[in-house]
Design a protein around this motif. Sequence first.
Motif, mmCIF file in Angstrom:
data_model
loop_
_atom_site.group_PDB
_atom_site.id
_atom_site.type_symbol
_atom_site.label_atom_id
_atom_site.label_comp_id
_atom_site.label_asym_id
_atom_site.label_seq_id
_atom_site.Cartn_x
_atom_site.Cartn_y
_atom_site.Cartn_z
ATOM 1 N N SER A 42 32.379 47.597 41.566
ATOM 2 C CA SER A 42 33.767 47.133 41.662
ATOM 3 C C SER A 42 33.876 45.610 41.708
ATOM 4 C CB SER A 42 34.458 47.746 42.886
ATOM 5 O OG SER A 42 33.715 47.485 44.054
ATOM 6 N N TYR A 43 32.836 44.930 42.196
ATOM 7 C CA TYR A 43 32.891 43.471 42.284
ATOM 8 C C TYR A 43 32.747 42.803 40.915
ATOM 9 C CZ TYR A 43 33.303 44.028 47.192
ATOM 10 O OH TYR A 43 33.788 44.391 48.426
ATOM 11 N N ALA A 44 32.094 43.455 39.982
ATOM 12 C CA ALA A 44 32.028 42.925 38.615
ATOM 13 C C ALA A 44 33.427 42.949 37.993
ATOM 14 C CB ALA A 44 31.047 43.740 37.777
ATOM 15 N N PHE A 45 34.140 44.042 38.220
ATOM 16 C CA PHE A 45 35.517 44.135 37.725
ATOM 17 C C PHE A 45 36.417 43.129 38.443
ATOM 18 C CE2 PHE A 45 39.812 45.900 37.980
ATOM 19 C CZ PHE A 45 40.120 45.939 36.624
ATOM 20 N N LEU A 46 36.234 42.977 39.749
ATOM 21 C CA LEU A 46 37.002 41.995 40.518
ATOM 22 C C LEU A 46 36.785 40.592 39.948
ATOM 23 C CD1 LEU A 46 38.769 41.125 42.936
ATOM 24 C CD2 LEU A 46 36.674 41.097 44.317
ATOM 25 N N ALA A 47 35.542 40.269 39.604
ATOM 26 C CA ALA A 47 35.243 38.957 39.029
ATOM 27 C C ALA A 47 35.973 38.763 37.700
ATOM 28 C CB ALA A 47 33.739 38.793 38.842
ATOM 29 N N LEU A 48 35.967 39.786 36.850
ATOM 30 C CA LEU A 48 36.692 39.707 35.574
ATOM 31 C C LEU A 48 38.173 39.427 35.816
ATOM 32 C CD1 LEU A 48 37.029 40.218 32.450
ATOM 33 C CD2 LEU A 48 37.421 42.620 33.071
ATOM 34 N N MET A 49 38.783 40.197 36.686
ATOM 35 C CA MET A 49 40.220 40.040 36.949
ATOM 36 C C MET A 49 40.526 38.679 37.557
ATOM 37 S SD MET A 49 41.586 42.733 35.717
ATOM 38 C CE MET A 49 43.213 42.978 36.422
ATOM 39 N N ALA A 50 39.661 38.195 38.439
ATOM 40 C CA ALA A 50 39.868 36.895 39.067
ATOM 41 C C ALA A 50 39.786 35.770 38.040
ATOM 42 C CB ALA A 50 38.842 36.675 40.179
ATOM 43 N N VAL A 51 38.854 35.877 37.104
ATOM 44 C CA VAL A 51 38.722 34.840 36.078
ATOM 45 C C VAL A 51 39.893 34.905 35.100
ATOM 46 C CG1 VAL A 51 37.326 34.065 34.105
ATOM 47 C CG2 VAL A 51 36.220 34.620 36.285
ATOM 48 N N VAL A 52 40.332 36.084 34.748
ATOM 49 C CA VAL A 52 41.425 36.220 33.782
ATOM 50 C C VAL A 52 42.789 35.877 34.399
ATOM 51 C CG1 VAL A 52 42.679 37.861 32.303
ATOM 52 C CG2 VAL A 52 40.176 37.905 32.377
ATOM 53 N N PHE A 53 43.035 36.312 35.645
ATOM 54 C CA PHE A 53 44.365 36.159 36.244
ATOM 55 C C PHE A 53 44.449 35.130 37.364
ATOM 56 C CE2 PHE A 53 44.456 40.327 34.230
ATOM 57 C CZ PHE A 53 45.605 40.197 33.470
ATOM 58 N N GLY A 54 43.326 34.562 37.783
ATOM 59 C CA GLY A 54 43.347 33.489 38.759
ATOM 60 C C GLY A 54 43.099 33.915 40.192
ATOM 61 N N PRO A 55 43.088 32.910 41.089
ATOM 62 C CA PRO A 55 42.672 33.147 42.474
ATOM 63 C C PRO A 55 43.610 34.031 43.293
ATOM 64 C CG PRO A 55 43.415 30.882 42.179
ATOM 65 C CD PRO A 55 43.362 31.506 40.829
#
Length: 185
Positions: A42-55
């Motif tokens: 789940s943290y790999a997906f979290l990283a993707l979403m954080a990079v795409v949509f911001g902090p």
Amino acid sequence: MKGNQLSIKTIVAIGIGAAVFIILAKFAAVPSPVPNTSIQTSYAFLALMAVVFGPIAGGLIGLIGHALNDAISYGSVWWSWVAVSMIVGLLIGLAAKKLDIESGIFNTKKIITFNIVQVIAQGFGWFLVAPALDILIYAEPANKVFLQGLFAGVSNMVTVGVIGTLLLAGYAKTRSRSNSLTREL
């Protein structure tokens, strides 16, 4: 984001991101020999979403997704680890502008930058914040929580380093580069 308001796109991303985080945490986690700790995709997906949509999106996806997963899976929320999921999403999201994934370029320099950021974010969260909060909030034994934090941090660094990098590389390929069009003569 306009002013202090989140865009509808970001709000939807937070909702969908939290739901996917829950699904991955519940069904795509690998059991580990360390008690109450698993290897999380789940943290790999979290990283993707954080990079795409911001902090802000990254932080909220980590917070909401982890809190709801705990509530659904265990009947109570382990707030110290939920806080770390929020911190990890927030800190990785802070690198979004530097990575500029929307440019369609995710080269070696950006891969290294992403992985340095995610290792620092996860090291801070899992090696320091989670054990400290476990001791302060839940009066857990230090040796137990530092072992759990060490295992969770290292395993998350590896899964984000491998799966997260692949997700970001795949996402970058879906973006069109500004100089990708050529004029036909």
